[in-house]
Structures are given as C-alpha cells and as structure tokens.
Design an enzyme around this catalytic site. Structure first.
Site, PDB file in Angstrom:
ATOM      1  N   LYS A 107      18.176  33.297  12.697  1.00 36.19           N
ATOM      2  CA  LYS A 107      17.029  32.996  13.562  1.00 36.19           C
ATOM      3  C   LYS A 107      15.896  32.319  12.791  1.00 36.19           C
ATOM      4  O   LYS A 107      15.003  31.732  13.389  1.00 36.19           O
ATOM      5  CB  LYS A 107      16.544  34.257  14.264  1.00 36.19           C
ATOM      6  CG  LYS A 107      17.539  34.750  15.321  1.00 36.19           C
ATOM      7  CD  LYS A 107      16.989  35.906  16.141  1.00 36.19           C
ATOM      8  CE  LYS A 107      17.958  36.337  17.237  1.00 36.19           C
ATOM      9  NZ  LYS A 107      19.146  37.059  16.707  1.00 36.19           N
TER      10      LYS A 107
HETATM   11  C1  LIG Z   1      20.373  37.175  17.425  1.00 37.03           C
HETATM   12  C2  LIG Z   1      21.589  37.497  16.623  1.00 37.03           C
HETATM   13  C3  LIG Z   1      22.903  37.222  17.072  1.00 37.03           C
HETATM   14  C4  LIG Z   1      23.175  36.675  18.450  1.00 37.03           C
HETATM   15  O1  LIG Z   1      22.813  35.331  18.582  1.00 37.03           O
HETATM   16  P1  LIG Z   1      22.700  34.666  20.041  1.00 37.03           P
HETATM   17  O2  LIG Z   1      22.182  33.309  19.815  1.00 37.03           O
HETATM   18  O3  LIG Z   1      21.725  35.536  20.798  1.00 37.03           O
HETATM   19  O4  LIG Z   1      24.052  34.697  20.650  1.00 37.03           O
HETATM   20  C5  LIG Z   1      23.959  37.449  16.221  1.00 37.03           C
HETATM   21  N1  LIG Z   1      23.780  37.975  14.997  1.00 37.03           N
HETATM   22  C6  LIG Z   1      22.546  38.285  14.530  1.00 37.03           C
HETATM   23  C7  LIG Z   1      22.417  38.873  13.179  1.00 37.03           C
HETATM   24  C8  LIG Z   1      21.410  38.047  15.317  1.00 37.03           C
HETATM   25  O5  LIG Z   1      20.197  38.372  14.842  1.00 37.03           O
END
Ligand SMILES: *Cc1c(COP(=O)(O)O)cnc(C)c1O
Length: 432
Positions: A107
C-alpha cells in the site's frame, strides 16, 4: 483524460475532481474513459529499462493530458523510492516483493503516489488540503507515511482506542509534522462514521478542503499497475506463458494488474487468491456475486466480505462476465492451509507472510492444473508485520527489519476524541 463512474459512463469528471471525491456521487468507482495501449517499441526494450523509466512511460500514457512531463517525472520519482525485487522461490515460481517501502506493505506505492498527486492538483495558496482517514491499522500507516512532509496537505487519522496493535499504532502516531492522530473512544465503525459524516457536512466543506485518500481512489489504484510491468521486465524470457497470483481483499491490487494487461502487458492469466472471505472465488466458479459479513482470519488485511473494487474488474473486461471468468481463476484457503503453506515454503528457505502464502498457494494450484506457465505471486507485506502469526506458524523467532523496529522506539503522540460527531466537527472548525 476524463474519469467515468462505473455506475454511469456519462458521469465524467476531471482528474482533480476524481481524486478529491474518491468515490463518484452515485457510489460508482472512477475509471479512465479510455485505456491507452503502449507501443510495441516499449515492450521490446522493457527489460533494459529501470523501474522509474517504466513508470514515466506508463504514468505518462494515462496522465499526459493533465500533467506536464516534469510533473510526471516528479510523481514517479516520489513514488518509486524503493525497489520491488523479483525473487525466485522455486521452479518457474517468483515472489514479487512489494514490502520494501516505509510501512513494509504494497500500500506504500499507492499512498506515496496519491500524496504527491494531491499536492500537485489540489494545493493552492488559499486552502490547506485535509485528508481524513479512519483506520483499523494498515491504511493509517500507509497513508500517514505516504503524506509525511508533503507541503500543503495535512492528514488527520481517526483510530479506535485500544483496538489497533501497538506496532501498527506506532507507525502513524509517532510521525508528527503534518500527521495528527485522534484516538477515538469507540470502535473502527465509529471512526468511519464520523469521517463519512464530515464529508457530508455543509459547514465543514465550505470552510475546509476535505478529501479521503481511501483505497478506491484512482490516485491509489492506478500506480499499482507499475510493479506488474516491472516484474514482467525481470521475468526470464522463454516461451512459457505468464500468470500473476494476487492475494486479494478489496481487489484493487489485482484490478491494477488487469489494467496493466489491458495496456498491452502480455500477462496470460490472473489468479485471485483469498482467505475464507471468498465472495469473488465463488463468483468466478459460477455463483452469484453476493457480499457477506467478513470472517476474521490470520491474513487479516484481506478480511473483506464486500470487495469494493469488484466493479472495476468487470469494467476492465468491458462488462463481459464470461471474459472475466475466462481470464481470472479464483482460489481460497483456510488458516490451516495458509499455515501449512508457510511451513512448507520455509523448508526451501523462503519466509512468507500469511497474505503472500495465500497468493503462493493459489499460484501453485493453478500451475499444477495448467501446464506451460511461469508464475509470479505478489508478496504484499513483510512477514515481520505479522510477527506473532509467522513466529507461531514457523516455531522460530523473526528478526524485525530495522525500519519496523525504528517505529517501535518512537514516542506515541495522540489527541483524545470522544465518540460523537459534534466533538469532531468543532475540532475541525477550530483548525487554524
Ligand atoms: C490490503 C492488503 C491486501 C489486499 O489488497 P487488495 O488490493 O485490497 O485486494 C493484501 N495483503 C496485504 C498485506 C494488504 O495490506
């Protein structure tokens, strides 16, 4: 470029409006009105390009009407300050490590891009931009670190007192500068409710420029396409087809991979891997799309019962459900299967986090049922972020990476907030 709402193609807005609003007024998600296809000359030399050079080309193709060349370079340079190595884990299997950023999860890419783009589009001398975020943990840290020190933008984070792990809390409450954390005497839903109410409050919106930076914002979604191109540039060149497996919760990450494919990147297939929150795998196998209450699991960043980016998946395939089901396969796993996978892969010398483990297993299962592929799974977080789960599964101590350990020694600085909107509103009205 205009951006349309997935609920109404005729509702189209400018880039700046799409970024400020996040969600369209009809609750649809914004999508670029057309998807640029990159030229063959780009794919011919992609293996010789750096991550940033790939970034200039990809981001430039979407944003060239709205931003100058210099702004596009600034945006990419600010986002890609860390690498995304492709690591071989087994025969024809590669881990795309997306955890080398400030908060050790993928993210960080979206949050860094979003902060820079907002500062370019929204900051003017009259009004400070205020980003309001409600968090149960991960979003707060990625957004706070992405916006840290960005001029003209303040971030205000609401989090539930005593409900966020110490490590997660430290990643946004210790930063200072333009980041303020409000500790709410309530649960996450209370925080979210107050933030939503603030966006609807006329008086507040007249006085302040409020925005959300939430995960469906195009400014967080689109940059995620970059690492699919980069990973592809590093994968061995041979006659095998390429499949990407993405551990999924809200399905933004996998939707960005499909965007890359629509832009011409020759990815043959996608695996959507989930924990027991399996709305999408069920749909891909023929069930109706039906949201459900979320189930708690050890891969908790994917505990999503109503995946908000699902309309984007459909839109990317022109609304053709048959094509979507043809190009994306769904797999889901229990916590026990996730732990078993972490243990098994550890034997070959690689440590998975619980989310990456779900992606890895989805990839392996797809490849055992379909021959002629080499595959990449996205390792979305550093195993140290889920220290307790990983240590228990592997029965060994993890050494926290320095960046994570450094947060722990920071001093927590929060302001208390009662669980009622009037208090939050007067707090906001009293800001300078
Ligand atoms: C947010 C997150 C996900 C999921 O990603 P999406 O884009 O919501 O499908 C997977 N793994 C981790 C570690 C995350 O923080």
């Amino acid at each position: 470029m205009k951006f349309y709402s997935t609920n109404n193609f005729n509702h189209q807005v400018s880039l700046a409006d799409a970024v400020v609003k996040g969600l369209a007024p009809d609750q649809g998600l914004y999508m670029p009105e057309r998807i640029p296809i990159l030229p063959k000359s780009f794919f011919d030399i992609i293996s010789d390009l750096s991550f940033k050079e790939i970034g200039y080309e990809v981001i430039g193709s979407i944003f060239c009407e709205d931003l100058s060349d210099e702004q596009i370079r600034d945006l990419v340079d600010h986002t890609l300050t860390f690498d995304a190595p492709l690591v071989k884990v087994g025969k024809d299997v590669f881990s795309l490590e997306l955890f080398h950023g400030p908060t050790l999860a993928f993210k960080d890419f979206g949050a860094r891009f979003c902060s820079k783009l907002m500062s370019m589009l929204l900051v003017d001398s009259n009004k400070k931009v205020r980003v309001l975020v409600a968090t149960s943990g991960d979003t707060g840290s990625a957004v706070a670190n992405g916006f840290l020190g960005v001029a003209g933008v303040d971030v205000i984070i609401l989090f539930p007192k005593g409900k966020v792990s110490e490590l997660q809390e430290k990643q946004f409450t210790t930063l200072g500068q333009n980041i303020t954390s409000l500790e709410v005497d309530g649960v996450f839903d209370d925080c979210q409710k107050m933030v939503k109410e603030a966006f609807l409050d006329q008086e507040l919106n007249q006085k302040l420029l409020l925005t959300s930076a939430n995960s469906i914002n195009i400014a967080r979604w689109i940059p995620q396409a970059l690492y699919y191109f980069y990973a592809f540039s590093k994968i061995p060149k041979n006659d095998k087809k390429v499949v990407f497996a993405v551990p999924s919760g809200n399905f933004g990450n996998i939707a960005a991979g499909i965007l890359a494919q629509r832009m011409g990147l020759p990815i043959d297939h996608f695996v959507a891997a989930t924990n027991l929150n399996k709305v999408v795998p069920d749909y891909l196998k023929g069930a109706e799309f039906k949201s459900m209450a979320s189930i708690q699991t050890i891969s908790n960043s994917m505990d999503v019962g109503n995946p908000s980016n699902f309309p984007r998946l459909l839109a990317l395939f022109g609304g053709d459900e048959h094509l979507l089901k043809n190009k994306v396969s769904g797999y889901f796993y229990s916590d026990n299967e996730t732990i078993e996978t972490m243990q098994q892969v550890k034997k070959s010398g690689y440590t998975l986090d619980p989310h990456g483990a779900v992606g890895y297993r989805g990839l392996k299962d797809f490849m055992s049922e379909n021959s002629g592929y080499q595959g990449v799974f996205l390792e979305t977080a550093h195993p140290g972020k889920f220290k307790d789960v990983v240590e228990k599964a592997l029965n060994e101590k993890l050494v926290l990476p320095e960046r994570l350990a450094a947060f722990m020694s920071g001093k927590k600085n929060v302001e208390p907030l009662e669980n009622n909107f009037e208090g939050f509103k007067s707090y906001l009205l009293n800001l300078d």
